[in-house]
Each structure stands twice: as C-alpha cells, then as structure tokens.
Motif scaffolding. Structure first.
Motif, PDB file in Angstrom:
ATOM      1  N   LEU A   1      -1.436 -54.296 -23.090  1.00 36.28           N
ATOM      2  CA  LEU A   1      -2.269 -53.123 -22.828  1.00 36.28           C
ATOM      3  C   LEU A   1      -1.534 -52.179 -21.891  1.00 36.28           C
ATOM      4  O   LEU A   1      -0.947 -52.618 -20.900  1.00 36.28           O
ATOM      5  CB  LEU A   1      -3.593 -53.529 -22.168  1.00 36.28           C
ATOM      6  CG  LEU A   1      -4.468 -54.536 -22.905  1.00 36.28           C
ATOM      7  CD1 LEU A   1      -5.710 -54.846 -22.092  1.00 36.28           C
ATOM      8  CD2 LEU A   1      -4.846 -54.041 -24.278  1.00 36.28           C
ATOM      9  N   HIS A   2      -1.587 -50.876 -22.189  1.00 35.99           N
ATOM     10  CA  HIS A   2      -0.983 -49.841 -21.354  1.00 35.99           C
ATOM     11  C   HIS A   2      -2.105 -49.012 -20.736  1.00 35.99           C
ATOM     12  O   HIS A   2      -3.002 -48.550 -21.446  1.00 35.99           O
ATOM     13  CB  HIS A   2      -0.071 -48.933 -22.187  1.00 35.99           C
ATOM     14  CG  HIS A   2       1.132 -49.635 -22.722  1.00 35.99           C
ATOM     15  ND1 HIS A   2       2.363 -49.534 -22.136  1.00 35.99           N
ATOM     16  CD2 HIS A   2       1.291 -50.467 -23.787  1.00 35.99           C
ATOM     17  CE1 HIS A   2       3.244 -50.262 -22.811  1.00 35.99           C
ATOM     18  NE2 HIS A   2       2.608 -50.837 -23.811  1.00 35.99           N
ATOM     19  N   PHE A   3      -2.015 -48.824 -19.403  1.00 39.96           N
ATOM     20  CA  PHE A   3      -3.035 -48.100 -18.646  1.00 39.96           C
ATOM     21  C   PHE A   3      -2.399 -46.985 -17.830  1.00 39.96           C
ATOM     22  O   PHE A   3      -1.247 -47.079 -17.429  1.00 39.96           O
ATOM     23  CB  PHE A   3      -3.723 -49.036 -17.628  1.00 39.96           C
ATOM     24  CG  PHE A   3      -4.370 -50.240 -18.210  1.00 39.96           C
ATOM     25  CD1 PHE A   3      -5.672 -50.188 -18.665  1.00 39.96           C
ATOM     26  CD2 PHE A   3      -3.687 -51.442 -18.287  1.00 39.96           C
ATOM     27  CE1 PHE A   3      -6.283 -51.313 -19.177  1.00 39.96           C
ATOM     28  CE2 PHE A   3      -4.292 -52.574 -18.802  1.00 39.96           C
ATOM     29  CZ  PHE A   3      -5.595 -52.509 -19.248  1.00 39.96           C
TER      30      PHE A   3
ATOM     31  N   ALA B   1     -11.966 -46.442 -19.769  1.00 38.82           N
ATOM     32  CA  ALA B   1     -11.547 -46.630 -18.379  1.00 38.82           C
ATOM     33  C   ALA B   1     -12.030 -47.982 -17.866  1.00 38.82           C
ATOM     34  O   ALA B   1     -13.056 -48.506 -18.313  1.00 38.82           O
ATOM     35  CB  ALA B   1     -12.091 -45.513 -17.501  1.00 38.82           C
ATOM     36  N   ILE B   2     -11.309 -48.518 -16.920  1.00 42.66           N
ATOM     37  CA  ILE B   2     -11.672 -49.794 -16.308  1.00 42.66           C
ATOM     38  C   ILE B   2     -12.714 -49.538 -15.228  1.00 42.66           C
ATOM     39  O   ILE B   2     -12.492 -48.760 -14.304  1.00 42.66           O
ATOM     40  CB  ILE B   2     -10.437 -50.495 -15.722  1.00 42.66           C
ATOM     41  CG1 ILE B   2      -9.461 -50.835 -16.846  1.00 42.66           C
ATOM     42  CG2 ILE B   2     -10.841 -51.743 -14.941  1.00 42.66           C
ATOM     43  CD1 ILE B   2      -8.164 -51.438 -16.373  1.00 42.66           C
ATOM     44  N   ALA B   3     -13.854 -50.214 -15.358  1.00 44.42           N
ATOM     45  CA  ALA B   3     -14.936 -50.081 -14.384  1.00 44.42           C
ATOM     46  C   ALA B   3     -14.853 -51.157 -13.303  1.00 44.42           C
ATOM     47  O   ALA B   3     -15.246 -50.917 -12.164  1.00 44.42           O
ATOM     48  CB  ALA B   3     -16.286 -50.161 -15.090  1.00 44.42           C
ATOM     49  N   ALA B   4     -14.339 -52.336 -13.667  1.00 42.73           N
ATOM     50  CA  ALA B   4     -14.248 -53.434 -12.701  1.00 42.73           C
ATOM     51  C   ALA B   4     -13.202 -54.442 -13.171  1.00 42.73           C
ATOM     52  O   ALA B   4     -12.919 -54.539 -14.367  1.00 42.73           O
ATOM     53  CB  ALA B   4     -15.595 -54.128 -12.536  1.00 42.73           C
ATOM     54  N   VAL B   5     -12.652 -55.163 -12.214  1.00 46.13           N
ATOM     55  CA  VAL B   5     -11.688 -56.225 -12.488  1.00 46.13           C
ATOM     56  C   VAL B   5     -12.121 -57.427 -11.656  1.00 46.13           C
ATOM     57  O   VAL B   5     -12.394 -57.295 -10.467  1.00 46.13           O
ATOM     58  CB  VAL B   5     -10.251 -55.805 -12.094  1.00 46.13           C
ATOM     59  CG1 VAL B   5      -9.261 -56.897 -12.412  1.00 46.13           C
ATOM     60  CG2 VAL B   5      -9.860 -54.512 -12.782  1.00 46.13           C
TER      61      VAL B   5
ATOM     62  N   ASN C   1     -15.667 -49.130 -19.065  1.00 47.40           N
ATOM     63  CA  ASN C   1     -16.827 -48.259 -18.895  1.00 47.40           C
ATOM     64  C   ASN C   1     -17.680 -48.142 -20.152  1.00 47.40           C
ATOM     65  O   ASN C   1     -18.777 -47.601 -20.101  1.00 47.40           O
ATOM     66  CB  ASN C   1     -16.419 -46.873 -18.387  1.00 47.40           C
ATOM     67  CG  ASN C   1     -15.563 -46.107 -19.370  1.00 47.40           C
ATOM     68  OD1 ASN C   1     -15.107 -46.630 -20.393  1.00 47.40           O
ATOM     69  ND2 ASN C   1     -15.304 -44.857 -19.050  1.00 47.40           N
ATOM     70  N   ASN C   2     -17.221 -48.668 -21.278  1.00 45.94           N
ATOM     71  CA  ASN C   2     -18.012 -48.657 -22.511  1.00 45.94           C
ATOM     72  C   ASN C   2     -18.727 -50.003 -22.724  1.00 45.94           C
ATOM     73  O   ASN C   2     -19.184 -50.306 -23.818  1.00 45.94           O
ATOM     74  CB  ASN C   2     -17.144 -48.313 -23.716  1.00 45.94           C
ATOM     75  CG  ASN C   2     -16.028 -49.313 -23.955  1.00 45.94           C
ATOM     76  OD1 ASN C   2     -15.878 -50.299 -23.227  1.00 45.94           O
ATOM     77  ND2 ASN C   2     -15.226 -49.061 -24.966  1.00 45.94           N
TER      78      ASN C   2
END
Length: 174
Positions: free
Chosen positions: A43-45, A103-107, A121-122
């Motif tokens: 995965l690329h962020f 987008a990343i909401a939490a890890v 976020n989805n």
C-alpha cells in the motif's frame, strides 16, 4: 547506521515509541493498493514521490509504504469480510479498490502479537495477522514493514520483535 528503538515487546508500555511512528499514517490517503512479487500486499500512502532509479522513471511511490511478507491479512467492512490474503489474486486485485483513495482514520496495534489494524474513513478496516509462531530456522523476514517519509523503516518480526532503522531509498525495490 541502524537505530533500534525497541527490540522485543515484553509489556504494553513497550509499544509507545512504536505507536508514535505509525500514528504518522493517520490522515494519509492510500492512493495505491496492489500485490507485489509473491502476491504480497503493498500500500502507498501520502505524498507521491517519483522514483529516482532510471528503470522506474515515470513511476511514483508513496511517502509511506506498507508491505507484507508471508502475513495473512483481510479487509473488512462493518458487516463482512471483503477480501483476504487467501483469496485468488485476481479477486484480491479487484477488491483492493475498496481502500484506494481512502484516508486513514485510525491505526491500532494489538499487544502482544503486533497485529496491525488500519481503519479507513470509509469504514473499511485492513487487519494484518502475523503468525507469531517460530518460522523456519535461519529465516529472518519481517511479517510487515512500513517505510516512512523520514527515510526509516519499521519492521515487525517473529517473537513480537520490531526495529526502526534507516532505509536506503536507493536499494528499495518497493
């Protein structure tokens, strides 16, 4: 130069510096999700960065890159599992779009096995499920790794071990 912040997770408090590193992913968008050699998840962020190698001219990598190595994973919706590492590679490729452009909401990192959960976020969630039983003797591959924008790599391996070391972007093939 190698900088190891923590070598072995023996108690929950050992995760604090680890969590500081991965918290940098929050808010970053996954703009590319695919399978690499051996059908490992990549995965690329974040920011798109052009490769510096001549053979990769015109291609981009993420400021953050997450890669798995011989680690089971799954992508879940709130009501069901969408795809797993055990599915056929063609099905995986089709279903990875559920997290692209999200987008990343939490890890979250599970103690003590260092299973990683990335919540988007989805409302989709990627869960990496490392097998913490001893692997083949003499093989020291990480279960998963994250290349950071700071030219560092966080590697998680067997026995609840991890390292945070300098990465040489010239030798990176991801």
């Amino acid at each position: 130069m190698t900088k190891k912040l923590v070598n072995n997770i023996t108690e929950l408090s050992n995760l604090e510096p680890f969590n500081q590193v991965i918290s940098g992913l929050i808010g970053e968008t996954c703009w590319q999700a695919n399978l690499s050699y051996g059908d490992e998840l990549i995965l690329h962020f974040g920011k798109r960065i052009p490769y510096s190698q001549k053979s990769m001219i015109g291609k981009e990598k993420g400021a953050w890159i997450l890669g798995t190595q011989a680690t089971q994973w799954q992508i879940d919706s709130p009501s069901e599992t969408i795809v797993t590492s055990e599915d056929d590679s063609e099905i995986i490729k089709q279903r990875l779009d559920t997290i692209e452009n999200s987008a990343i909401a939490a890890v979250e990192v599970n103690y003590p096995n260092l299973a990683l959960s990335i919540i988007f976020n989805n409302n989709y969630k990627l869960v990496l499920l490392p097998n913490n039983e001893d692997g083949e003797e003499g093989i020291d591959l990480p279960y998963w790794e994250i290349f950071t924008p700071h030219h560092m790599v966080l590697k998680v391996g067997s026995g609840s071990t991890w390292s945070y070391t300098s990465s040489d972007s010239r030798s990176s093939v991801i």
